[in-house]
Design a protein around this motif. Structure first.
Motif, PDB file in Angstrom:
ATOM      1  N   ARG A   8      38.397  63.843  54.297  1.00  0.00           N
ATOM      2  CA  ARG A   8      38.092  64.394  55.733  1.00  0.00           C
ATOM      3  C   ARG A   8      37.873  63.369  56.912  1.00  0.00           C
ATOM      4  NH1 ARG A   8      33.492  64.515  58.438  1.00  0.00           N
ATOM      5  NH2 ARG A   8      32.216  63.665  56.816  1.00  0.00           N
ATOM      6  N   LEU A   9      37.548  61.951  56.710  1.00  0.00           N
ATOM      7  CA  LEU A   9      37.295  60.779  57.240  1.00  0.00           C
ATOM      8  C   LEU A   9      38.394  60.015  57.662  1.00  0.00           C
ATOM      9  CD1 LEU A   9      33.808  59.411  56.206  1.00  0.00           C
ATOM     10  CD2 LEU A   9      34.373  60.565  58.446  1.00  0.00           C
ATOM     11  N   GLY A  10      39.542  59.999  56.768  1.00  0.00           N
ATOM     12  CA  GLY A  10      40.500  58.925  56.557  1.00  0.00           C
ATOM     13  C   GLY A  10      41.982  59.446  56.417  1.00  0.00           C
ATOM     14  N   ALA A  11      42.916  58.220  56.467  1.00  0.00           N
ATOM     15  CA  ALA A  11      44.327  58.884  56.218  1.00  0.00           C
ATOM     16  C   ALA A  11      44.634  58.194  54.946  1.00  0.00           C
ATOM     17  CB  ALA A  11      45.247  58.186  57.290  1.00  0.00           C
ATOM     18  N   ALA A  12      45.512  58.916  54.062  1.00  0.00           N
ATOM     19  CA  ALA A  12      45.761  58.374  52.808  1.00  0.00           C
ATOM     20  C   ALA A  12      46.894  57.423  52.856  1.00  0.00           C
ATOM     21  CB  ALA A  12      46.530  59.687  52.147  1.00  0.00           C
ATOM     22  N   VAL A  13      46.534  56.099  52.216  1.00  0.00           N
ATOM     23  CA  VAL A  13      47.346  54.932  52.093  1.00  0.00           C
ATOM     24  C   VAL A  13      47.571  54.406  50.856  1.00  0.00           C
ATOM     25  CG1 VAL A  13      46.858  54.022  54.505  1.00  0.00           C
ATOM     26  CG2 VAL A  13      45.211  53.545  52.694  1.00  0.00           C
ATOM     27  N   GLU A  14      48.131  53.514  50.346  1.00  0.00           N
ATOM     28  CA  GLU A  14      48.597  53.046  49.187  1.00  0.00           C
ATOM     29  C   GLU A  14      47.352  51.791  49.171  1.00  0.00           C
ATOM     30  OE1 GLU A  14      50.034  52.621  46.269  1.00  0.00           O
ATOM     31  OE2 GLU A  14      50.767  54.641  46.858  1.00  0.00           O
ATOM     32  N   PHE A  15      46.635  51.834  48.173  1.00  0.00           N
ATOM     33  CA  PHE A  15      45.593  50.570  48.093  1.00  0.00           C
ATOM     34  C   PHE A  15      45.225  50.386  46.699  1.00  0.00           C
ATOM     35  CE2 PHE A  15      40.847  49.917  48.025  1.00  0.00           C
ATOM     36  CZ  PHE A  15      40.954  48.549  48.259  1.00  0.00           C
ATOM     37  N   ARG A  16      45.406  48.807  46.562  1.00  0.00           N
ATOM     38  CA  ARG A  16      44.863  48.462  45.175  1.00  0.00           C
ATOM     39  C   ARG A  16      43.946  47.485  45.532  1.00  0.00           C
ATOM     40  NH1 ARG A  16      47.149  50.720  41.201  1.00  0.00           N
ATOM     41  NH2 ARG A  16      49.006  51.672  41.479  1.00  0.00           N
ATOM     42  N   PRO A  17      42.703  47.319  44.749  1.00  0.00           N
ATOM     43  CA  PRO A  17      41.876  46.737  45.112  1.00  0.00           C
ATOM     44  C   PRO A  17      42.270  45.036  44.861  1.00  0.00           C
ATOM     45  CG  PRO A  17      40.914  48.005  43.499  1.00  0.00           C
ATOM     46  CD  PRO A  17      42.249  48.266  43.684  1.00  0.00           C
ATOM     47  N   ASP A  18      41.760  44.052  45.340  1.00  0.00           N
ATOM     48  CA  ASP A  18      42.357  42.608  45.252  1.00  0.00           C
ATOM     49  C   ASP A  18      41.600  41.928  44.038  1.00  0.00           C
ATOM     50  OD1 ASP A  18      43.764  42.501  47.744  1.00  0.00           O
ATOM     51  OD2 ASP A  18      41.843  42.573  48.722  1.00  0.00           O
ATOM     52  N   PHE A  19      42.467  41.300  43.038  1.00  0.00           N
ATOM     53  CA  PHE A  19      41.726  40.639  42.082  1.00  0.00           C
ATOM     54  C   PHE A  19      42.309  39.394  41.952  1.00  0.00           C
ATOM     55  CE2 PHE A  19      41.800  45.179  40.306  1.00  0.00           C
ATOM     56  CZ  PHE A  19      40.455  45.175  40.339  1.00  0.00           C
ATOM     57  N   PRO A  20      41.621  38.294  41.723  1.00  0.00           N
ATOM     58  CA  PRO A  20      41.971  36.865  41.856  1.00  0.00           C
ATOM     59  C   PRO A  20      42.828  36.767  40.477  1.00  0.00           C
ATOM     60  CG  PRO A  20      39.826  36.859  41.010  1.00  0.00           C
ATOM     61  CD  PRO A  20      40.115  38.192  41.556  1.00  0.00           C
ATOM     62  N   GLU A  21      44.104  36.048  40.754  1.00  0.00           N
ATOM     63  CA  GLU A  21      44.936  35.433  39.474  1.00  0.00           C
ATOM     64  C   GLU A  21      44.886  34.398  39.022  1.00  0.00           C
ATOM     65  OE1 GLU A  21      46.525  38.115  37.962  1.00  0.00           O
ATOM     66  OE2 GLU A  21      46.224  39.707  39.382  1.00  0.00           O
ATOM     67  N   GLU A  22      44.350  33.527  39.773  1.00  0.00           N
ATOM     68  CA  GLU A  22      43.995  31.904  39.109  1.00  0.00           C
ATOM     69  C   GLU A  22      42.885  31.468  40.141  1.00  0.00           C
ATOM     70  OE1 GLU A  22      47.428  29.666  40.270  1.00  0.00           O
ATOM     71  OE2 GLU A  22      46.704  28.263  38.812  1.00  0.00           O
ATOM     72  N   ASN A  23      42.034  30.900  39.230  1.00  0.00           N
ATOM     73  CA  ASN A  23      40.781  30.002  39.634  1.00  0.00           C
ATOM     74  C   ASN A  23      41.183  28.521  39.567  1.00  0.00           C
ATOM     75  OD1 ASN A  23      39.270  31.878  37.058  1.00  0.00           O
ATOM     76  ND2 ASN A  23      39.163  32.524  39.402  1.00  0.00           N
ATOM     77  N   ALA A  24      40.426  27.959  40.467  1.00  0.00           N
ATOM     78  CA  ALA A  24      40.703  26.367  40.238  1.00  0.00           C
ATOM     79  C   ALA A  24      39.987  25.727  38.859  1.00  0.00           C
ATOM     80  CB  ALA A  24      39.849  25.724  41.359  1.00  0.00           C
ATOM     81  N   VAL A  25      38.904  26.328  38.622  1.00  0.00           N
ATOM     82  CA  VAL A  25      38.044  26.080  37.282  1.00  0.00           C
ATOM     83  C   VAL A  25      38.875  26.849  36.109  1.00  0.00           C
ATOM     84  CG1 VAL A  25      35.952  25.900  36.070  1.00  0.00           C
ATOM     85  CG2 VAL A  25      36.055  25.772  38.641  1.00  0.00           C
ATOM     86  N   LYS A  26      39.321  26.227  35.081  1.00  0.00           N
ATOM     87  CA  LYS A  26      39.730  26.743  33.915  1.00  0.00           C
ATOM     88  C   LYS A  26      38.785  26.489  32.881  1.00  0.00           C
ATOM     89  CE  LYS A  26      44.501  27.099  35.918  1.00  0.00           C
ATOM     90  NZ  LYS A  26      43.931  27.006  37.264  1.00  0.00           N
ATOM     91  N   VAL A  27      38.403  27.448  32.016  1.00  0.00           N
ATOM     92  CA  VAL A  27      37.712  27.078  30.832  1.00  0.00           C
ATOM     93  C   VAL A  27      38.518  27.687  29.399  1.00  0.00           C
ATOM     94  CG1 VAL A  27      35.652  27.872  29.544  1.00  0.00           C
ATOM     95  CG2 VAL A  27      35.810  26.886  31.872  1.00  0.00           C
ATOM     96  N   GLU A  28      38.308  26.707  28.514  1.00  0.00           N
ATOM     97  CA  GLU A  28      39.044  27.137  27.134  1.00  0.00           C
ATOM     98  C   GLU A  28      37.725  27.405  26.209  1.00  0.00           C
ATOM     99  OE1 GLU A  28      41.856  25.141  24.061  1.00  0.00           O
ATOM    100  OE2 GLU A  28      41.585  23.943  25.678  1.00  0.00           O
ATOM    101  N   ILE A  29      38.126  28.483  25.535  1.00  0.00           N
ATOM    102  CA  ILE A  29      36.884  28.839  24.679  1.00  0.00           C
ATOM    103  C   ILE A  29      37.175  28.442  23.282  1.00  0.00           C
ATOM    104  CG2 ILE A  29      35.694  30.588  23.664  1.00  0.00           C
ATOM    105  CD1 ILE A  29      35.147  30.248  26.699  1.00  0.00           C
ATOM    106  N   PRO A  30      36.329  27.739  22.762  1.00  0.00           N
ATOM    107  CA  PRO A  30      36.699  27.169  21.461  1.00  0.00           C
ATOM    108  C   PRO A  30      36.952  28.419  20.411  1.00  0.00           C
ATOM    109  CG  PRO A  30      34.211  26.477  22.019  1.00  0.00           C
ATOM    110  CD  PRO A  30      34.989  27.111  23.031  1.00  0.00           C
ATOM    111  N   GLU A  31      37.993  28.153  19.546  1.00  0.00           N
ATOM    112  CA  GLU A  31      38.057  29.486  18.520  1.00  0.00           C
ATOM    113  C   GLU A  31      37.190  29.301  17.580  1.00  0.00           C
ATOM    114  OE1 GLU A  31      42.246  29.565  17.523  1.00  0.00           O
ATOM    115  OE2 GLU A  31      42.698  29.983  19.443  1.00  0.00           O
ATOM    116  N   ARG A  32      36.833  28.112  16.910  1.00  0.00           N
ATOM    117  CA  ARG A  32      36.213  28.207  15.722  1.00  0.00           C
ATOM    118  C   ARG A  32      35.140  27.000  15.789  1.00  0.00           C
ATOM    119  NH1 ARG A  32      36.868  26.058  10.488  1.00  0.00           N
ATOM    120  NH2 ARG A  32      38.564  24.973  11.009  1.00  0.00           N
ATOM    121  N   LEU A  33      33.868  27.296  15.718  1.00  0.00           N
ATOM    122  CA  LEU A  33      32.940  26.409  15.596  1.00  0.00           C
ATOM    123  C   LEU A  33      32.147  26.125  14.490  1.00  0.00           C
ATOM    124  CD1 LEU A  33      30.998  27.395  19.028  1.00  0.00           C
ATOM    125  CD2 LEU A  33      32.241  25.549  18.846  1.00  0.00           C
ATOM    126  N   ASP A  34      32.457  24.592  13.914  1.00  0.00           N
ATOM    127  CA  ASP A  34      31.823  24.378  13.011  1.00  0.00           C
ATOM    128  C   ASP A  34      30.395  23.596  13.170  1.00  0.00           C
ATOM    129  OD1 ASP A  34      32.400  22.152  13.101  1.00  0.00           O
ATOM    130  OD2 ASP A  34      34.282  22.137  11.871  1.00  0.00           O
TER     131      ASP A  34
END
Ligand code: SF4
Ligand code: SF4
Length: 339
Positions: free
Chosen positions: A181-207
């Motif tokens: 009722r209120l708007g006009a139909a358009v293509e729209f996809r939400p914005d998601f970040p593809e890269e961060n300045a901070v990168k973290v590696e999760i350890p696979e195995r912790l002994d």
């Protein structure tokens, strides 16, 4: 697929939401930040569409909307126990980012699927709609891409403000009808970040050698045990109990649950004067390994969603993300020695 709304129509829609929902979202509180002349961004009730803070990620998370800082569970007298009424009389509509939508799923695991269901959480959680605030750019300290929480489809609506109005997508039938009722139909996809300045590696195995590593000792003196990192974290869920007595004889009162922190004194105190984790380094180890290892063993996802709030809030500039990377490097080193 989405709709383009003029700003005045968005404000109208917001006004209609306000009649049916409590609207919660990140708000800028000028001059109330942790240093002088700085602002804090925290969740609160929104009066107007303009109250929403879009530029910066909030310092505190949304979690108080489903897990109040203080929650009365029941009232007691000598003869009776009466369950407290829900905190909210209306459903809530919460504006939040992708990492926080992932965080609410972690809260669901803990409070709804952890052997039994918590009814106090359930009654708030059931009455919540999630509105995704897209992130066209990464925030400075977040590492959502490393944690796989930069994208989500689990929202009722997604919103993007712009110079030409507001784009909005909906997975909510009632809202769809309003948007048609209120708007006009358009293509729209939400914005998601593809890269961060901070990168973290999760350890696979912790002994055991990682668990016994000297690095944890550094936090004995660096960390001051203030607990801020827990209070801002959207996935920290611990609480303690408090009985408040209305009478001197202690026979009438109320029981509350109150947010607690595994980093502060008293959290692991036990009867007889014992304490399981006295040193701040031991507490840091418990927190970090819970976030990047132990929770996953039980529920399948990492507990940390990479929002970066704990890095920003620490008065001692202790970086959780840097600590995780140190643990990962150590684990790799240990695995190399073994093979
Ligand atoms: S541990 Fe830090 S980065 Fe991870 S979810 Fe909690 S506050 Fe965010
Ligand atoms: S890590 Fe930082 S924020 Fe967390 S308890 Fe220690 S000093 Fe406080």
């Amino acid at each position: 697929m989405g709709y383009q709304l003029q700003i005045e129509d968005m404000k109208q829609l917001f006004g209609r939401w306000k009649a049916d929902y409590i609207l919660l979202g990140p708000r800028r509180m000028a001059g109330e930040g942790m240093y002088s002349d700085t602002d804090v961004i925290r969740y609160g009730e929104l009066e107007n569409w303009e109250d929403l803070e879009w530029e910066q990620r909030s310092h505190y998370s949304f979690k108080e909307a489903v897990l109040p800082i203080t929650q009365i569970l029941f009232y007691f007298t000598e003869e009776t126990v009466t369950e407290a009424q829900p905190e909210r009389r209306k459903p809530a509509l919460i504006f939040l980012r992708s990492c926080d939508i992932h965080a609410i799923k972690r809260l669901d695991e803990i409070y709804l699927r952890n052997r039994f269901e918590d009814k106090y959480y359930r009654r708030l959680r059931d009455n919540v709609k999630l509105v995704l605030m897209g992130c066209p750019l990464s925030c400075d300290s977040g590492f959502c891409v490393s944690m796989g929480t930069n994208r989500t489809e689990d929202y009722d609506a997604a919103v993007r403000p712009g110079a030409e109005g507001v784009r909005i997508a909906s997975k909510w039938a009632e809202l769809d009808r309003e948007l048609e009722r209120l708007g006009a139909a358009v293509e729209f996809r939400p914005d998601f970040p593809e890269e961060n300045a901070v990168k973290v590696e999760i350890p696979e195995r912790l002994d055991n050698s990682v668990i016994q590593a000297p690095l944890w000792k550094e936090y004995d003196s660096r960390c001051v045990g203030c607990g801020r990192c827990n209070f801002v974290c959207p996935t920290c869920t611990c609480f303690t109990m408090q009985d408040i007595y209305y009478t001197d004889n202690g026979r009438a009162g109320e029981r509350r649950r109150v947010h607690a922190s595994c980093m502060v004194d008293g959290y692991t105190d036990v009867a007889g004067g014992g304490c399981y984790r006295k040193a701040n380094g031991e507490r840091m180890r418990f927190k970090v390994l819970h976030k990047i290892s132990d929770f996953k063993k039980q529920f399948g996802d990492q507990m940390c969603v990479g929002c970066g709030r704990c890095d920003d809030i620490c008065p001692e500039y202790i970086s959780f993300s840097a600590c995780v990377n140190r643990v990962a490097a150590l684990a790799k080193e240990e695995n190399r020695h073994e093979s």
